[in-house]
Design a protein around this motif. Structure first.
Motif, short mmCIF file in Angstrom:
data_model
loop_
_atom_site.label_atom_id
_atom_site.label_comp_id
_atom_site.label_asym_id
_atom_site.label_seq_id
_atom_site.Cartn_x
_atom_site.Cartn_y
_atom_site.Cartn_z
N PHE A 138 0.80 -1.22 0.00
CA PHE A 138 0.00 0.00 0.00
C PHE A 138 0.84 1.28 0.00
O PHE A 138 0.32 2.34 -0.34
N HIS A 139 2.13 1.20 0.35
CA HIS A 139 2.89 2.42 0.61
C HIS A 139 3.72 2.91 -0.56
O HIS A 139 4.36 3.97 -0.46
N TYR A 181 0.66 -0.41 -9.12
CA TYR A 181 0.60 -1.34 -10.24
C TYR A 181 -0.28 -2.54 -9.92
O TYR A 181 -0.94 -3.10 -10.80
N GLN A 182 -0.30 -2.95 -8.66
CA GLN A 182 -1.18 -4.04 -8.28
C GLN A 182 -2.65 -3.66 -8.45
O GLN A 182 -3.43 -4.42 -9.03
N VAL A 183 -3.02 -2.48 -7.96
CA VAL A 183 -4.42 -2.08 -8.10
C VAL A 183 -4.74 -1.71 -9.55
O VAL A 183 -5.89 -1.88 -9.99
N ALA A 184 -3.74 -1.25 -10.30
CA ALA A 184 -3.97 -0.98 -11.73
C ALA A 184 -4.37 -2.27 -12.43
O ALA A 184 -5.33 -2.30 -13.23
N GLN A 241 -14.28 -2.90 -8.03
CA GLN A 241 -14.62 -1.94 -6.99
C GLN A 241 -13.53 -1.88 -5.92
O GLN A 241 -13.17 -0.79 -5.44
N LEU A 242 -13.00 -3.04 -5.55
CA LEU A 242 -11.95 -3.07 -4.53
C LEU A 242 -10.72 -2.32 -5.01
O LEU A 242 -10.09 -1.57 -4.25
N GLY A 243 -10.36 -2.49 -6.28
CA GLY A 243 -9.21 -1.79 -6.83
C GLY A 243 -9.41 -0.28 -6.80
O GLY A 243 -8.48 0.47 -6.46
N ALA A 280 -7.96 5.03 -4.23
CA ALA A 280 -8.28 6.26 -3.49
C ALA A 280 -7.55 6.30 -2.15
O ALA A 280 -7.00 7.34 -1.75
N TYR A 281 -7.52 5.16 -1.47
CA TYR A 281 -6.83 5.09 -0.18
C TYR A 281 -5.33 5.33 -0.34
O TYR A 281 -4.72 6.08 0.42
N MET A 282 -4.74 4.70 -1.36
CA MET A 282 -3.30 4.84 -1.57
C MET A 282 -2.90 6.28 -1.88
O MET A 282 -1.88 6.78 -1.39
N LEU A 283 -3.70 6.94 -2.71
CA LEU A 283 -3.38 8.33 -3.05
C LEU A 283 -3.45 9.22 -1.81
O LEU A 283 -2.59 10.09 -1.61
N ASP A 284 -4.45 9.00 -0.97
CA ASP A 284 -4.56 9.79 0.27
C ASP A 284 -3.42 9.48 1.22
O ASP A 284 -2.94 10.37 1.94
#
Length: 254
Positions: free
Chosen positions: A159-160, A166-169, A190-192, A197-201
């Motif tokens: 996540f960091h 790339y994983q969520v992509a 939806q999970l991706g 959104a979480y990663m960007l924040d």
């Protein structure tokens, strides 16, 4: 309808057919490593840690990137046939070796995400164009579902940093492509998006500066996000606005 192939690694599409033909004739080359002939046995195994980076790119199936995009442009079935041959070679490598003997790059975090969207596009083409048997499609779907399950587990997601992006992509691209026919893929989509959104924040401050405070790392992560936006995988206004703030912040470093 067949969705476009996602360009998430930023490679150039100039003279694409010529470059793919060169690859088919002389082999795929990554940096200064030896050329790999795609019609020969591929070096899936990792024998030396000095080749760890090379082996990672091999397990990402980077040799398929230009071929899949070239197929989209030309509809030349040869590019899909060669891509399928590479994927079948990868599956055979797994099936013919004990788990402890497999390369550690096989299920490396970022490699799984990148393979996911490439495999999803390949399956989509094969099904739409009737280019292989039903048995082959079932085998590929089984492999794709293994990737889906891997990416569904938070313990496997980084996540960091940009590995997680790339994983969520891959998860978003794979899920979007098949969300209309599979509840599991709809959930992956939806999970991706939620994870992105979480990663960007988490990774960027409100002013758009990457929290690691490295200008080049800021650029690298931004380019991954830009590829998501440019490929149409990210369409919501909030994330696009976030990407614009990150781009503006990047210009301050120049």
């Amino acid at each position: 309808m067949l969705l476009s192939y996602e360009l998430l690694t930023g490679f150039s599409t100039n003279s694409l057919s010529a470059r793919v033909q060169e690859m088919l004739e002389h082999g795929w080359v990554r940096r200064d490593y030896p050329a790999i002939r795609l019609d020969h046995q591929l070096p899936w195994a990792l024998h030396d840690d000095s080749q760890r980076s090379w082996n990672f790119h091999i397990h990402c199936w980077d040799m398929l990137d230009s071929q899949l995009k070239a197929y989209e442009q030309t509809k030349n079935p040869l590019y899909i046939q060669v891509s399928l041959m590479v994927v079948n070679s990868w599956i055979e490598y797994i099936d013919s070796n004990e788990p402890d003997n497999l390369s550690p790059m096989l299920w490396y975090d970022m490699a799984v995400g990148i393979r996911s969207y490439r495999l999803a596009y390949l399956i989509d083409v094969l099904e739409n164009e009737n280019l292989c048997s039903i048995e082959q499609i079932k085998k590929l779907w089984s492999v794709l579902d293994t990737h889906r399950s891997f990416l569904a587990d938070d313990n496997n997601i980084i996540f960091h940093n940009n590995h997680g992006l790339y994983q969520v992509a891959g998860q978003i691209a794979m899920g979007r492509r098949f969300a209309g026919r599979s509840n599991e893929m709809a959930e992956a989509y939806q999970l991706g998006r939620d994870r992105l959104a979480y990663m960007l924040d988490q990774q960027f401050a409100p002013d758009g500066i990457h929290r690691e405070h490295s200008p080049d790392y800021h650029r690298m992560v931004y380019e991954t996000l830009k590829a998501l936006v440019d490929s149409g995988l990210v369409e919501d206004a909030e994330t696009i606005e976030h990407a614009k703030r990150i781009e503006t912040a990047l210009s301050w470093f120049v």
